[in-house]
Design a protein around this motif. Structure first.
Motif, PDB file in Angstrom:
ATOM      1  N   VAL A   1       0.828  -1.208   0.000  1.00 36.46           N
ATOM      2  CA  VAL A   1       0.000   0.000   0.000  1.00 36.46           C
ATOM      3  C   VAL A   1       0.863   1.259   0.000  1.00 36.46           C
ATOM      4  O   VAL A   1       0.643   2.174  -0.789  1.00 36.46           O
ATOM      5  CB  VAL A   1      -0.987   0.001   1.203  1.00 36.46           C
ATOM      6  N   LEU A   2       1.869   1.300   0.886  1.00 36.00           N
ATOM      7  CA  LEU A   2       2.710   2.494   0.989  1.00 36.00           C
ATOM      8  C   LEU A   2       3.965   2.439   0.130  1.00 36.00           C
ATOM      9  O   LEU A   2       4.685   3.430   0.025  1.00 36.00           O
ATOM     10  CB  LEU A   2       3.097   2.741   2.454  1.00 36.00           C
ATOM     11  N   GLY A   3       4.263   1.301  -0.475  1.00 37.34           N
ATOM     12  CA  GLY A   3       5.393   1.200  -1.392  1.00 37.34           C
ATOM     13  C   GLY A   3       6.743   0.973  -0.750  1.00 37.34           C
ATOM     14  O   GLY A   3       7.779   1.191  -1.376  1.00 37.34           O
ATOM     15  N   GLY A   4       6.767   0.514   0.499  1.00 41.19           N
ATOM     16  CA  GLY A   4       8.028   0.240   1.172  1.00 41.19           C
ATOM     17  C   GLY A   4       8.689  -1.031   0.650  1.00 41.19           C
ATOM     18  O   GLY A   4       8.096  -1.809  -0.092  1.00 41.19           O
ATOM     19  N   LYS A   5       9.927  -1.224   1.071  1.00 38.60           N
ATOM     20  CA  LYS A   5      10.705  -2.392   0.652  1.00 38.60           C
ATOM     21  C   LYS A   5      11.243  -3.090   1.902  1.00 38.60           C
ATOM     22  O   LYS A   5      11.836  -2.443   2.773  1.00 38.60           O
ATOM     23  CB  LYS A   5      11.866  -1.939  -0.227  1.00 38.60           C
TER      24      LYS A   5
ATOM     25  N   SER B   1      15.285 -16.309  20.403  1.00 41.96           N
ATOM     26  CA  SER B   1      14.456 -17.205  21.226  1.00 41.96           C
ATOM     27  C   SER B   1      13.488 -18.024  20.377  1.00 41.96           C
ATOM     28  O   SER B   1      12.912 -18.994  20.859  1.00 41.96           O
ATOM     29  CB  SER B   1      13.663 -16.387  22.242  1.00 41.96           C
ATOM     30  N   GLY B   2      13.287 -17.607  19.113  1.00 39.73           N
ATOM     31  CA  GLY B   2      12.410 -18.338  18.206  1.00 39.73           C
ATOM     32  C   GLY B   2      10.951 -17.929  18.261  1.00 39.73           C
ATOM     33  O   GLY B   2      10.161 -18.344  17.425  1.00 39.73           O
ATOM     34  N   ASP B   3      10.563 -17.085  19.214  1.00 33.97           N
ATOM     35  CA  ASP B   3       9.150 -16.745  19.335  1.00 33.97           C
ATOM     36  C   ASP B   3       8.805 -15.330  18.871  1.00 33.97           C
ATOM     37  O   ASP B   3       7.679 -14.888  18.998  1.00 33.97           O
ATOM     38  CB  ASP B   3       8.655 -16.941  20.774  1.00 33.97           C
ATOM     39  N   GLY B   4       9.739 -14.610  18.318  1.00 36.95           N
ATOM     40  CA  GLY B   4       9.482 -13.253  17.844  1.00 36.95           C
ATOM     41  C   GLY B   4       9.909 -13.086  16.406  1.00 36.95           C
ATOM     42  O   GLY B   4      10.676 -13.887  15.867  1.00 36.95           O
ATOM     43  N   ARG B   5       9.391 -12.056  15.776  1.00 43.64           N
ATOM     44  CA  ARG B   5       9.752 -11.750  14.396  1.00 43.64           C
ATOM     45  C   ARG B   5       9.847 -10.247  14.260  1.00 43.64           C
ATOM     46  O   ARG B   5       9.025  -9.502  14.803  1.00 43.64           O
ATOM     47  CB  ARG B   5       8.703 -12.307  13.435  1.00 43.64           C
ATOM     48  N   PHE B   6      10.854  -9.789  13.529  1.00 40.79           N
ATOM     49  CA  PHE B   6      11.094  -8.378  13.284  1.00 40.79           C
ATOM     50  C   PHE B   6      11.244  -8.180  11.787  1.00 40.79           C
ATOM     51  O   PHE B   6      12.058  -8.853  11.155  1.00 40.79           O
ATOM     52  CB  PHE B   6      12.395  -7.918  13.950  1.00 40.79           C
ATOM     53  N   VAL B   7      10.460  -7.290  11.206  1.00 42.39           N
ATOM     54  CA  VAL B   7      10.565  -7.004   9.778  1.00 42.39           C
ATOM     55  C   VAL B   7      10.873  -5.514   9.632  1.00 42.39           C
ATOM     56  O   VAL B   7      10.121  -4.673  10.133  1.00 42.39           O
ATOM     57  CB  VAL B   7       9.270  -7.353   9.023  1.00 42.39           C
ATOM     58  N   TYR B   8      11.989  -5.218   8.983  1.00 43.45           N
ATOM     59  CA  TYR B   8      12.389  -3.836   8.749  1.00 43.45           C
ATOM     60  C   TYR B   8      11.967  -3.443   7.342  1.00 43.45           C
ATOM     61  O   TYR B   8      12.320  -4.107   6.372  1.00 43.45           O
ATOM     62  CB  TYR B   8      13.905  -3.686   8.900  1.00 43.45           C
ATOM     63  N   VAL B   9      11.186  -2.361   7.252  1.00 41.51           N
ATOM     64  CA  VAL B   9      10.663  -1.872   5.975  1.00 41.51           C
ATOM     65  C   VAL B   9      11.207  -0.469   5.740  1.00 41.51           C
ATOM     66  O   VAL B   9      11.061   0.415   6.585  1.00 41.51           O
ATOM     67  CB  VAL B   9       9.115  -1.843   5.986  1.00 41.51           C
ATOM     68  N   GLN B  10      11.835  -0.288   4.591  1.00 38.50           N
ATOM     69  CA  GLN B  10      12.369   1.024   4.206  1.00 38.50           C
ATOM     70  C   GLN B  10      11.316   1.742   3.380  1.00 38.50           C
ATOM     71  O   GLN B  10      10.796   1.191   2.406  1.00 38.50           O
ATOM     72  CB  GLN B  10      13.633   0.844   3.365  1.00 38.50           C
ATOM     73  N   ILE B  11      10.982   2.966   3.798  1.00 40.06           N
ATOM     74  CA  ILE B  11      10.086   3.829   3.034  1.00 40.06           C
ATOM     75  C   ILE B  11      10.838   5.130   2.804  1.00 40.06           C
ATOM     76  O   ILE B  11      11.124   5.855   3.761  1.00 40.06           O
ATOM     77  CB  ILE B  11       8.755   4.083   3.761  1.00 40.06           C
ATOM     78  N   SER B  12      11.229   5.375   1.572  1.00 43.58           N
ATOM     79  CA  SER B  12      12.053   6.521   1.223  1.00 43.58           C
ATOM     80  C   SER B  12      13.319   6.481   2.076  1.00 43.58           C
ATOM     81  O   SER B  12      14.030   5.487   2.062  1.00 43.58           O
ATOM     82  CB  SER B  12      11.267   7.821   1.398  1.00 43.58           C
ATOM     83  N   GLU B  13      13.587   7.501   2.878  1.00 45.94           N
ATOM     84  CA  GLU B  13      14.788   7.538   3.718  1.00 45.94           C
ATOM     85  C   GLU B  13      14.542   6.951   5.103  1.00 45.94           C
ATOM     86  O   GLU B  13      15.466   6.830   5.893  1.00 45.94           O
ATOM     87  CB  GLU B  13      15.280   8.982   3.867  1.00 45.94           C
ATOM     88  N   GLY B  14      13.288   6.604   5.407  1.00 50.01           N
ATOM     89  CA  GLY B  14      12.945   6.132   6.742  1.00 50.01           C
ATOM     90  C   GLY B  14      12.891   4.621   6.858  1.00 50.01           C
ATOM     91  O   GLY B  14      12.663   3.915   5.882  1.00 50.01           O
TER      92      GLY B  14
END
Length: 112
Positions: free
Chosen positions: A25-29, A38-51
């Motif tokens: 929707v916002l066009g991030g990558k 620990s195996g029970d968490g997930r982190f996804v880093y999304v770049q939107i422009s410079e942020g």
């Protein structure tokens, strides 16, 4: 002391739906998709422009969803431990003292 504002962390109830929103929707990558050591968490880093936004997997309906933190990187002139000592001396209270990040990549500390 501070090299950059690195990212904003947001805890979300449905990480797949949130990733879809920030990418389709916002066009991030997606620049990183990691699981906690620990195996029970997930982190996804999304770049939107410079942020950069870190989406943190939360439990659906949990009361602690939403903005979790603003992350800064220290410069090479000052280590995390030195920044921690400096801020403590200035009277800032930490709720997480310097430690290895949950992803196993780097170190972190959290203060109020």
């Amino acid at each position: 002391m501070i090299k950059e504002l690195n990212h904003i962390g947001i805890r979300v109830g449905d990480i797949d739906k949130s990733v879809d929103f920030y990418t389709n929707v916002l066009g991030g990558k997606i620049v990183r998709d990691a699981k906690a050591t620990s195996g029970d968490g997930r982190f996804v880093y999304v770049q939107i422009s410079e942020g950069l936004i870190e989406l943190i997997k939360g439990k659906p309906g949990a009361s602690n969803l939403g903005l979790q933190h603003i992350a800064f990187l220290t410069d090479k002139k000052q280590t995390l431990d030195e920044a921690y000592d400096y801020l403590c001396k200035k009277g800032y209270e930490f709720f997480i003292t310097p430690k290895v990040a949950g992803s196993g990549d780097g170190r972190l500390a959290f203060f109020y």
